[in-house]
Design an enzyme around this catalytic site. Structure first.
Site, PDB file in Angstrom:
ATOM      1  N   ARG A 100       0.818  -1.215   0.000  1.00 30.03           N
ATOM      2  CA  ARG A 100       0.000   0.000   0.000  1.00 30.03           C
ATOM      3  C   ARG A 100       0.854   1.269   0.000  1.00 30.03           C
ATOM      4  O   ARG A 100       0.412   2.312  -0.470  1.00 30.03           O
ATOM      5  CB  ARG A 100      -0.929  -0.005   1.211  1.00 30.03           C
ATOM      6  CG  ARG A 100      -1.959  -1.116   1.079  1.00 30.03           C
ATOM      7  CD  ARG A 100      -2.841  -1.186   2.278  1.00 30.03           C
ATOM      8  NE  ARG A 100      -2.855  -2.521   2.840  1.00 30.03           N
ATOM      9  CZ  ARG A 100      -3.417  -2.851   3.986  1.00 30.03           C
ATOM     10  NH1 ARG A 100      -4.033  -1.937   4.693  1.00 30.03           N
ATOM     11  NH2 ARG A 100      -3.381  -4.076   4.414  1.00 30.03           N
ATOM     12  N   SER A 119      -1.037  -7.869  10.845  1.00 31.99           N
ATOM     13  CA  SER A 119      -2.219  -8.262  11.617  1.00 31.99           C
ATOM     14  C   SER A 119      -2.036  -9.676  12.188  1.00 31.99           C
ATOM     15  O   SER A 119      -1.253 -10.470  11.670  1.00 31.99           O
ATOM     16  CB  SER A 119      -3.449  -8.190  10.721  1.00 31.99           C
ATOM     17  OG  SER A 119      -3.264  -9.054   9.615  1.00 31.99           O
ATOM     18  N   CYS A 124      -0.148   0.319  16.008  1.00 33.98           N
ATOM     19  CA  CYS A 124      -0.336  -0.883  16.830  1.00 33.98           C
ATOM     20  C   CYS A 124      -0.238  -0.555  18.303  1.00 33.98           C
ATOM     21  O   CYS A 124      -0.586  -1.362  19.141  1.00 33.98           O
ATOM     22  CB  CYS A 124       0.682  -1.948  16.460  1.00 33.98           C
ATOM     23  SG  CYS A 124       2.329  -1.439  16.896  1.00 33.98           S
ATOM     24  N   GLU A 148      -9.818  -5.333  16.745  1.00 35.19           N
ATOM     25  CA  GLU A 148      -8.909  -4.197  16.541  1.00 35.19           C
ATOM     26  C   GLU A 148      -9.524  -3.353  15.419  1.00 35.19           C
ATOM     27  O   GLU A 148      -9.606  -3.799  14.271  1.00 35.19           O
ATOM     28  CB  GLU A 148      -7.526  -4.701  16.117  1.00 35.19           C
ATOM     29  CG  GLU A 148      -6.552  -3.571  15.859  1.00 35.19           C
ATOM     30  CD  GLU A 148      -5.199  -4.046  15.329  1.00 35.19           C
ATOM     31  OE1 GLU A 148      -5.156  -4.968  14.498  1.00 35.19           O
ATOM     32  OE2 GLU A 148      -4.178  -3.484  15.745  1.00 35.19           O
TER      33      GLU A 148
HETATM   34  P1  NAD Z   1      -1.442  -7.018   7.131  1.00 32.03           P
HETATM   35  O1  NAD Z   1      -1.389  -8.210   8.025  1.00 32.03           O
HETATM   36  O2  NAD Z   1      -2.595  -6.866   6.220  1.00 32.03           O
HETATM   37  O3  NAD Z   1      -0.139  -6.975   6.196  1.00 32.03           O
HETATM   38  C1  NAD Z   1       1.155  -7.120   6.724  1.00 32.03           C
HETATM   39  C2  NAD Z   1       2.050  -7.736   5.651  1.00 32.03           C
HETATM   40  O4  NAD Z   1       1.562  -9.035   5.334  1.00 32.03           O
HETATM   41  C3  NAD Z   1       2.079  -6.946   4.349  1.00 32.03           C
HETATM   42  O5  NAD Z   1       3.402  -6.923   3.857  1.00 32.03           O
HETATM   43  C4  NAD Z   1       1.153  -7.736   3.436  1.00 32.03           C
HETATM   44  O6  NAD Z   1       1.521  -7.654   2.081  1.00 32.03           O
HETATM   45  C5  NAD Z   1       1.313  -9.158   3.940  1.00 32.03           C
HETATM   46  N1  NAD Z   1       0.096  -9.961   3.767  1.00 32.03           N
HETATM   47  C6  NAD Z   1      -1.183  -9.513   3.735  1.00 32.03           C
HETATM   48  N2  NAD Z   1      -2.034 -10.546   3.569  1.00 32.03           N
HETATM   49  C7  NAD Z   1      -1.277 -11.665   3.503  1.00 32.03           C
HETATM   50  C8  NAD Z   1      -1.587 -13.054   3.350  1.00 32.03           C
HETATM   51  N3  NAD Z   1      -2.832 -13.478   3.233  1.00 32.03           N
HETATM   52  N4  NAD Z   1      -0.572 -13.929   3.329  1.00 32.03           N
HETATM   53  C9  NAD Z   1       0.704 -13.520   3.459  1.00 32.03           C
HETATM   54  N5  NAD Z   1       1.052 -12.208   3.603  1.00 32.03           N
HETATM   55  C10 NAD Z   1       0.072 -11.295   3.634  1.00 32.03           C
HETATM   56  O7  NAD Z   1      -1.287  -5.730   8.094  1.00 32.03           O
HETATM   57  P2  NAD Z   1      -1.442  -4.207   7.689  1.00 32.03           P
HETATM   58  O8  NAD Z   1      -2.872  -3.894   7.467  1.00 32.03           O
HETATM   59  O9  NAD Z   1      -0.453  -3.821   6.675  1.00 32.03           O
HETATM   60  O10 NAD Z   1      -0.974  -3.514   9.058  1.00 32.03           O
HETATM   61  C11 NAD Z   1      -1.829  -3.280  10.130  1.00 32.03           C
HETATM   62  C12 NAD Z   1      -1.743  -4.370  11.169  1.00 32.03           C
HETATM   63  O11 NAD Z   1      -0.392  -4.498  11.619  1.00 32.03           O
HETATM   64  C13 NAD Z   1      -2.548  -4.074  12.417  1.00 32.03           C
HETATM   65  O12 NAD Z   1      -3.150  -5.260  12.854  1.00 32.03           O
HETATM   66  C14 NAD Z   1      -1.509  -3.603  13.419  1.00 32.03           C
HETATM   67  O13 NAD Z   1      -1.846  -3.764  14.776  1.00 32.03           O
HETATM   68  C15 NAD Z   1      -0.368  -4.473  13.051  1.00 32.03           C
HETATM   69  N6  NAD Z   1       0.892  -3.918  13.519  1.00 32.03           N
HETATM   70  C16 NAD Z   1       1.505  -4.536  14.559  1.00 32.03           C
HETATM   71  C17 NAD Z   1       2.676  -4.024  15.062  1.00 32.03           C
HETATM   72  C18 NAD Z   1       3.375  -4.698  16.199  1.00 32.03           C
HETATM   73  O14 NAD Z   1       4.543  -4.411  16.399  1.00 32.03           O
HETATM   74  N7  NAD Z   1       2.739  -5.583  16.933  1.00 32.03           N
HETATM   75  C19 NAD Z   1       3.236  -2.874  14.489  1.00 32.03           C
HETATM   76  C20 NAD Z   1       2.581  -2.267  13.403  1.00 32.03           C
HETATM   77  C21 NAD Z   1       1.401  -2.799  12.934  1.00 32.03           C
END
Ligand code: NAD
Length: 498
Positions: free
Chosen positions: A177, A226, A281, A383
């Site tokens: 994104r 996530s 997060c 969340e």
């Molecule tokens: P996301 O899980 O949608 O994506 C994260 C990564 O996973 C991206 O690079 C994406 O391309 C990849 N991805 C997405 N779907 C996938 C799939 N089905 N199979 C394999 N890879 C896949 O998360 P997001 O929307 O980009 O970010 C927001 C989330 O991240 C929130 O839940 C937030 O709480 C979390 N977050 C956690 C922390 C932490 O340190 N705990 C920090 C920042 C964000």
């Protein structure tokens, strides 16, 4: 239209899979670029480049590896305005907030400038008769990082800085994104003196992630995103024999005790709940006032502040927060607000339908406040990842403590109080990774480590701090005795120190 590709072997390369995704400006809804989605072959090409470059880099002495990061930090500072604007244009957050995103990553780069000291091993002289024993920390080889959209500068740097400083080569798969800043960081690493092939950026979606998770030459995977994907990445990486650390979602509570300084608590909630439109997060999404009087005072002070939030595009330097990242995120957050109303929570400030003149197609949601939220409601369990704060009223301290304790997630939590006993008891008993005492977003600094508990984290070692050096290295222990110390004759009994 700008076509965003990959960065492999020190060069920009165009995508070849034929698959792309749109990159929009969240403030206007306009498509501003396309990003290539990598195939298995493109991941493989990045891994081959990394594998070829890594041994020489690992053999580079740690002071020289550190010098790349000294220079990189200088370049980040020099290019700060350009990087922050690029970040805001794809993410939507304010430019000042983007600078915070970059600086929190830069601080991890500063931390790894100490790699000559951090990567030192251990030595015991005379562990046995004429025997010395020593442990060294060697790089794992090729590592990979998969990062979320919400911190496109900080989180890639959390991962690639310690990995590379330890002598590994790295494959970064950023969020599709907002892919531009990670590519720019890779260019700056080359400018700082990093050899080609050590940091590769490959854009993509699930196909690229699966290729990373099954690639036999990738030894360790770091993931932030996530919870469902974190769980999947952790399981798949482990099944394929890789070391993994995977960080997931959150629902961070702030407990407000009756003795708290209410103005401080309210200001903290405003920043932690609505900053970056709640897309952090470590955002606070649940406020837990203790006692009816505390709750009434809290809500009364919050409402006018939420109603007067300044919401705008990243070009508005006075804005408190910007839009959500995508149309999907916009629809999802609005849908969860609808759900809260259906469930019977009291919608005190409604951010649905917020429109900004001139930006009618932007993904803006206004600051939203729910009161009388109950633990069984979906809006409490889920969340939301938007500018929505829920107030759950607790009768007493024990009832307040019980809420985050029983919640699925365990990333961060805060308590606002003047009572040292209450704060100490809270920090000791709570089953959550990062605790704030009168600090709303307790994100540890680079030299401590970042990580939650429960469904917010899978794996053993946290991000940055000394944990990251452990994660990106393998310990090797050598037991050495020289011929003058060796007795004649074979020994058949298990050697002990008896
Ligand atoms: P996301 O899980 O949608 O994506 C994260 C990564 O996973 C991206 O690079 C994406 O391309 C990849 N991805 C997405 N779907 C996938 C799939 N089905 N199979 C394999 N890879 C896949 O998360 P997001 O929307 O980009 O970010 C927001 C989330 O991240 C929130 O839940 C937030 O709480 C979390 N977050 C956690 C922390 C932490 O340190 N705990 C920090 C920042 C964000």
């Amino acid at each position: 239209m700008r076509e965003i590709g990959h960065f492999i072997g020190g060069k920009h390369v165009a995508g070849t899979s034929g698959r792309i995704s749109k990159v929009c400006n969240p403030a206007t809804g306009e498509m501003q670029a396309t990003v290539a989605l990598a195939s298995v072959e493109e991941i493989r090409a990045a891994v081959e480049n990394a594998k070829a470059a890594q041994p020489k880099w690992a053999a580079t002495n740690p002071q020289r590896r550190a010098r790349v990061f000294f220079k990189f930090v200088e370049l980040l500072n020099k290019n700060m305005d350009e990087l922050a604007t690029l970040l805001s244009k794809e993410h939507g957050k304010t430019v000042e907030d983007s600078k915070g995103d970059i600086v929190r990553g830069l601080e991890v780069c500063e931390f790894v400038c100490g790699i000559p000291h951090l990567q030192k091993g251990e030595f015991t002289e005379g562990a046995g008769p004429a025997i010395d024993m020593y442990s060294i920390r060697q790089p794992v080889g090729v590592g990979a990082g998969i990062t979320p959209f919400n911190f496109p500068a900080m989180i890639p740097m959390w991962m690639f800085a310690p990995a590379i400083a330890c002598g590994n080569a790295f494959i970064l798969k950023p969020s599709e994104r907002d892919p531009s800043v990670p590519l720019r960081l890779a260019e700056l690493m080359i400018e700082a003196g990093l050899p080609a092939g050590i940091l590769n950026v490959v854009n993509g979606d699930k196909a690229a992630v699966d290729a990373i998770l099954t690639d036999p030459d990738i030894a360790a995977v770091s993931f932030v995103g996530s919870t469902p994907i974190a769980r999947y990445v952790y399981g798949t990486a482990a099944m394929n024999g890789k070391r993994a650390q995977c960080f997931g979602g959150a629902k961070n509570h702030m407990i407000i005790m009756p003795d708290a300084d209410m103005d401080q608590a309210v200001n903290a909630l405003m920043g932690a709940g609505y900053g970056s439109a709640g897309e952090r997060c470590m955002a606070v999404s649940v406020a837990v006032p203790v006692g009816e009087d505390t709750a009434n005072r809290l809500v009364e002070k919050l409402v006018p502040k939420i109603e007067s939030l300044r919401i705008g595009p990243y070009t508005d330097d006075k804005a408190d927060m910007g839009p959500l990242v995508t149309k999907d995120a916009y629809n999802r957050v609005n849908g969860l607000i609808d759900r809260g109303v259906e469930e019977g929570a009291k919608l005190v400030v409604d951010g649905r339908g917020f429109k900004l003149q001139g930006y009618e197609d932007g993904y803006f949601v206004g600051g939203t406040l729910f009161d009388h939220v109950k633990p069984e409601m979906d809006i409490y369990k889920t969340e939301i990842f938007g500018p929505v704060l829920s107030v759950v009223r607790a009768k007493n301290y024990e009832e307040a403590l019980d809420l985050p304790m029983k919640h699925e997630y365990g990333n961060g939590v805060a308590i606002y109080t003047r009572d040292g006993d209450a704060a100490r008891d809270f920090a000791s008993r709570i089953n959550i990774g990062m605790i704030g005492v009168n600090v709303p977003i307790p994100v540890p600094l680079a030299y401590h480590s970042f990580g939650g508990w429960k469904a917010s984290s899978f794996g053993d070692l946290n991000q940055h701090g000394t944990d990251s050096i452990k994660f990106w290295t393998r310990t090797k222990t050598i037991t050495a005795r020289w011929p003058s110390g060796i007795k004649d004759g074979a020994e058949f009994v298990m050697p002990t120190m008896k």
